[in-house]
Design an enzyme around this catalytic site. Structure first.
Site, PDB file in Angstrom:
ATOM      1  N   LYS A   8       0.832  -1.200   0.000  1.00 53.98           N
ATOM      2  CA  LYS A   8       0.000   0.000   0.000  1.00 53.98           C
ATOM      3  C   LYS A   8       0.871   1.257   0.000  1.00 53.98           C
ATOM      4  CE  LYS A   8      -1.813   2.731   3.026  1.00 53.98           C
ATOM      5  NZ  LYS A   8      -1.900   3.985   2.230  1.00 53.98           N
ATOM      6  N   GLU A  48       8.755   1.250  11.333  1.00 46.12           N
ATOM      7  CA  GLU A  48       9.891   2.164  11.167  1.00 46.12           C
ATOM      8  C   GLU A  48       9.321   3.572  11.138  1.00 46.12           C
ATOM      9  OE1 GLU A  48      12.806   3.830   7.840  1.00 46.12           O
ATOM     10  OE2 GLU A  48      12.692   1.629   7.843  1.00 46.12           O
ATOM     11  N   CYS A  88      12.969  10.506   7.310  1.00 48.41           N
ATOM     12  CA  CYS A  88      13.126  10.083   8.704  1.00 48.41           C
ATOM     13  C   CYS A  88      14.599  10.035   9.087  1.00 48.41           C
ATOM     14  CB  CYS A  88      12.469   8.729   8.929  1.00 48.41           C
ATOM     15  SG  CYS A  88      13.116   7.410   7.876  1.00 48.41           S
ATOM     16  N   GLU A 126       9.673  16.455  15.272  1.00 48.21           N
ATOM     17  CA  GLU A 126      10.089  16.211  13.889  1.00 48.21           C
ATOM     18  C   GLU A 126       9.403  17.219  12.963  1.00 48.21           C
ATOM     19  OE1 GLU A 126      10.843  12.346  11.065  1.00 48.21           O
ATOM     20  OE2 GLU A 126       8.943  12.453  12.132  1.00 48.21           O
TER      21      GLU A 126
END
Length: 490
Positions: free
Chosen positions: A183, A257, A292, A393
């Site tokens: 996906k 992750e 990331c 972040e």
């Protein structure tokens, strides 16, 4: 055959999910108008999967997985090598689709090569031993420890790395004997859909890799499906919590992750020219900070702080910003208008709260780039590590430079984060490099280099950067479950 738009289909023609080897319409899904971030214009229309299409994909995957495991290991190995060959032959096309997906500069769109490398690496594991035999106390029985596939694995990829996830997750899942329902995000489905077609071209059984772009509804259906043996999710922490809660209904195991707020530590003995270049690449320039792996906190020893900042700003401000298809361009746009607004909000708050000194950037670009989602690379100096700027972040071209006094303070600041995906060290002192690396709370530590992910190395996070690994034998074993078989010989 590519059309005048540069895509292998017409912009006005809806592109549907690839299920069981066929393009299908999605009666339970929606139609998504894909926006090219460099221009703000529609460049594709994608039909998104809903619950019915996910159910069909899982069913096709279950049948294909049985066909896959009916093949001998040498045949499965060679099919994956064939797929790697096909990916190599279409590398330029996949790179162009990466650019079309999220306007990453073509100079950074090398994930098709990474995908090829992962496929070749994990193809080599197919015919290697994965189990063991062990003695049993008080008996001469034969005790076998076997590793078997889960059956159907759901792989959920973020918009900023569908091909990288295809390499790090789909490749080992196939090598382990699974079928995959893949996906990709609705924000970047184009390269993933083409990858699915290339799987068929390489001779993989139809339905072994199903590519089903979807929004939240389709993703929820995939995670909750009782026919899925395991979920591998790459993305943000908030979505990960939703995925884990949904998977809990069937007690489906999840690998996650997640994000990062990685620190790059520049010691006084570092090569400052190289450190400045690596920090700029790993920080605001790589995918416009939308990674990331981004090193968004740069910790610099006080004795070289001013010299480093001068060189770092020179590299950042020399970045060429513009058309992502231009090989000379090193900084492209962010993904969307909401991303622009969010990132500018982070910058405004940092200025308002005096979280750091704004050294460069901080604005949206205008002129010929005004219709795209372009932001200036932004650097804050003397940043407070306890501020939101340094703790949350940002996922944009914004980095903080932080001063430290000694090794222990550098480690303390680096570890003062809820995240723990990557850490970076710049030093010429081998003893310091080893000592500090052992003290850092991060799944990967990169010394005098950038995050050059390779299939041989396990990759994943500590703390809120996730759990589980991709890459290496550990990444292979994430897609296999253990069975114990004991044969009575007494």
């Amino acid at each position: 055959m590519k059309t005048s738009s540069g895509l292998p289909w017409s912009v006005g023609e809806p592109v549907g999910p690839l299920v069981g080897g066929d393009r299908i319409t999605a009666d339970s899904g929606t139609v998504h108008r894909h926006i090219y971030p460099a221009t703000g214009q529609v460049n594709a229309t994608v039909t998104l999967a809903g619950a019915a299409e996910m159910d069909r994909a899982v069913g096709c995957a279950r049948e294909a997985q049985r066909q896959w495991m009916a093949l001998t290991v040498d045949v499965r190995r060679d099919r994956l090598i064939d797929l790697a060959d096909v990916i190599g032959e279409h590398r330029d096309e996949l790179a162009a689709l990466n650019v079309a997906d999220y306007a990453v500069p073509i100079s950074f769109a090398g994930t098709a090569l990474l995908l090829e490398r992962f496929l070749r690496h994990f193809a080599g594991y197919v015919d290697k031993p994965h189990g063991a035999s062990t003695p049993v106390n008080g008996s001469f029985d034969m005790n076998l420890v076997e590793r078997e596939p889960y059956g159907v694995v759901g792989v959920i990829a973020p918009w900023n790395g569908s091909l990288a996830v295809a390499g790090s997750c789909v490749a080992p899942a196939l090598a382990a004997g699974n079928a995959v329902v893949f996906k990709p995000s609705e924000l970047a489905p184009l390269a993933a859909l083409r990858f699915g077609e290339l799987c068929l071209l390489a001779g993989l059984p139809p339905g072994l890799v199903n590519v089903v772009p979807s929004a939240a509804e389709g993703g929820d259906a995939l995670v909750r499906h009782p026919g899925v043996g395991k979920i591998h999710f790459t993305g943000g922490g908030a979505t990960a919590r939703t995925v884990i809660k949904a998977a809990a209904d069937n007690l489906t195991p999840v690998v996650a992750e997640l994000g990062g707020k990685s620190a790059s530590i520049v010691f006084a003995d570092a090569d400052l020219d190289r450190a400045a270049s690596l920090s700029a690449h790993q920080g605001p320039l790589m995918q416009a900070g939308q990674s990331c792996a981004c090193a968004s906190r740069i910790l610099v020893h006080a004795s070289v702080y001013d010299d480093f900042v001068e060189e770092f700003l020179a590299v950042v401000n020399s970045a060429r910003i513009g058309d992502p298809t231009d090989p000379a361009v090193t900084l492209g746009p962010v993904i969307s208008q909401p991303a622009v607004e969010r990132i500018l909000g982070v910058i405004d708050e940092a200025v308002r709260t005096s979280a750091g000194e704004l050294l460069t950037g901080g604005r949206r670009l205008g002129g010929e780039l005004a219709q795209g989602y372009y932001l200036e690379p932004t650097v804050f100096g003397n940043t407070d590590n306890s501020s939101s700027l340094a703790q949350l972040e940002t996922f944009g071209p914004v980095v903080s430079v932080i001063r430290f006094g000694d090794d222990s303070e550098a480690v303390r600041i680096a570890n003062d984060s809820v995240y723990g995906l990557n850490a970076f060290i710049q030093t010429r002192d081998l003893h310091r490099a080893h000592r500090v690396a052992q003290s850092l709370e991060a799944g990967s530590v990169w010394i005098n280099t950038f995050s050059d992910i390779a299939p041989q190395g396990p990759y994943g996070g500590y703390k809120q950067s996730g759990f589980g690994r991709t890459g290496g034998v550990d990444g292979m074993y994430e897609f296999m479950r253990i069975k114990n078989v004991r044969i009575g010989l007494g």
